[in-house]
Design a protein around this motif. Sequence first.
Motif, PDB file in Angstrom:
ATOM      1  N   LYS A  86       0.838  -1.211   0.000  1.00 53.82           N
ATOM      2  CA  LYS A  86       0.000   0.000   0.000  1.00 53.82           C
ATOM      3  C   LYS A  86       0.868   1.253   0.000  1.00 53.82           C
ATOM      4  O   LYS A  86       0.572   2.238  -0.693  1.00 53.82           O
ATOM      5  CB  LYS A  86      -0.924  -0.012   1.215  1.00 53.82           C
ATOM      6  N   ASP A  88       0.975   4.557  -2.396  1.00 57.76           N
ATOM      7  CA  ASP A  88       0.827   5.881  -1.788  1.00 57.76           C
ATOM      8  C   ASP A  88       2.045   6.757  -2.056  1.00 57.76           C
ATOM      9  O   ASP A  88       1.956   7.990  -2.053  1.00 57.76           O
ATOM     10  CB  ASP A  88       0.612   5.755  -0.277  1.00 57.76           C
ATOM     11  N   THR A 103       1.166  11.082  -5.644  1.00 57.02           N
ATOM     12  CA  THR A 103       0.661   9.731  -5.388  1.00 57.02           C
ATOM     13  C   THR A 103       0.130   9.127  -6.682  1.00 57.02           C
ATOM     14  O   THR A 103      -0.522   9.819  -7.463  1.00 57.02           O
ATOM     15  CB  THR A 103      -0.465   9.758  -4.337  1.00 57.02           C
ATOM     16  N   ARG A 148      -2.348   7.528  -8.889  1.00 56.28           N
ATOM     17  CA  ARG A 148      -3.805   7.457  -8.825  1.00 56.28           C
ATOM     18  C   ARG A 148      -4.348   6.855 -10.119  1.00 56.28           C
ATOM     19  O   ARG A 148      -3.731   6.932 -11.181  1.00 56.28           O
ATOM     20  CB  ARG A 148      -4.417   8.854  -8.653  1.00 56.28           C
TER      21      ARG A 148
END
Length: 483
Positions: A180, A184, A367, A369
Amino acid sequence: MMLKYSLGIAVRHFALILLVLGLVGAEDPYRFFNWNITYGDIYPLGVRQRGILINGQFPGPEIYSVTNDNLIINVFNSLPEPFLISWNGVQNRKNSYQDGVYGTTCPIPPGKNFTYKLQMKDQIGSFFYYPSLAFHKAAGGFGGIRILSRPRIPVPFPDPAGDYTILIGDWYKTDNQRLKAILDGGRRLPNPDGLLINGRGPNSTTTFTFEPGKTYRLRISNVGLQNSLNFRIQGHNMTLVEVEGTHSVQTNYSSLDIHVGQSYSVLVTADKAPQDYYIVVSTRFTNQVQTTTAILHYSNSARQVSGPIPGGPTIEVDWSLNQARSIRTNLTASGPRPNPQGSYHYGQINISRTIVLESSAAQVNGTQRYGLNGVSFVPADTPLKLADNFKIGGVFRVGSISDNPTGKQMYLDTSVLGADYRAFIEIVFQNHENIIQSYHFNGYSFWVLGMDGGKWTPASRNQYNLADAISRSTTQLTLNIFY
């Protein structure tokens, strides 16, 4: 005497009325489950790592049910962070608050419990569950779901001699929290470290035993994170019979592409020489092909597996597209009810709205996305269904994502697309990236009408299958494809 006779008739009539009322008012069966979610050591690729266990199991326990069963699943969260379970492919006919994804259900706080109340209303087929928050799926917490037909409902093939659930997927040795953090931090995920079959990698082979001459049902689900996978059995054909709750035209395949989130049921007959055979799972559309195997073992086997592992398709997009087009609904078969699946003529219903959703990837505020029509979803503090139910303002805005691609730079929003109740909507997915996309509709199914390369236009409707398209809850978008 006449009075006594009349009273007797009245009593019998009254008893009959009570019996009829009792039949009408009888509830469908209940099945109760108690699950404890914990972290524990697992060794799927031969090294110790932290995994998510359900009642100490990895993968989690399989759910067996029958059409219309009520499932009461009490989940106690013993993790140090919030947790949610989503029921992939289970339709929300009564209560979408049980959906188990952000937006419909509040996360279960650490040390607390939540009871899911699901009814397998008018459903049959093969599905799975998985954790939907915090990249928990990369640590486990998933398991199979099978919904059997009621005894009096005809099934379009003889009862198999056995019924196996096979959960396949890519896997990382890296902890889910670190994975994760990679996203991020603005980077894409690396290639997975391996592939699993029922939670086991190449170092710990899974075996499925077949009796010679008998036919078995395999329920195969891709529970991985990002890789499309090809499934095949050495020397054996597979007859596809069910796709995410829909009986399919019974077509033979030597191998099947199964994309992330998809589930298939196939029949396999043990009609070859009595020995062991490879069951092979390999990645699709990747520069480096990863492979893992299990064993199909004949009970009277005279020889172990030998020779090279059977090869399969690798980067062939057209091959995968043609296979997807060949998967169609068995119109004459009963579904959960005795009426044929083809009695609902979806191709004769006028479309009231067209929505075109185009995927894209970009870095926003440092980040990595992903978005649709230029919008990358960010969660609000309050689940959207609760905000809608209690009329809480400022949580989301209906129409915060457009019906068509805008071409604008990606931005963040709690994107919500409004729709009218019982509207018949055409949704077009477009993928112009160099990765595979999977789209899943939680709590609903849809007909996959058409697929092709290039950009969708209204003329593309001329290619639609308006008669026997497959109805399912998850579809894939290969490279430069519309659906």
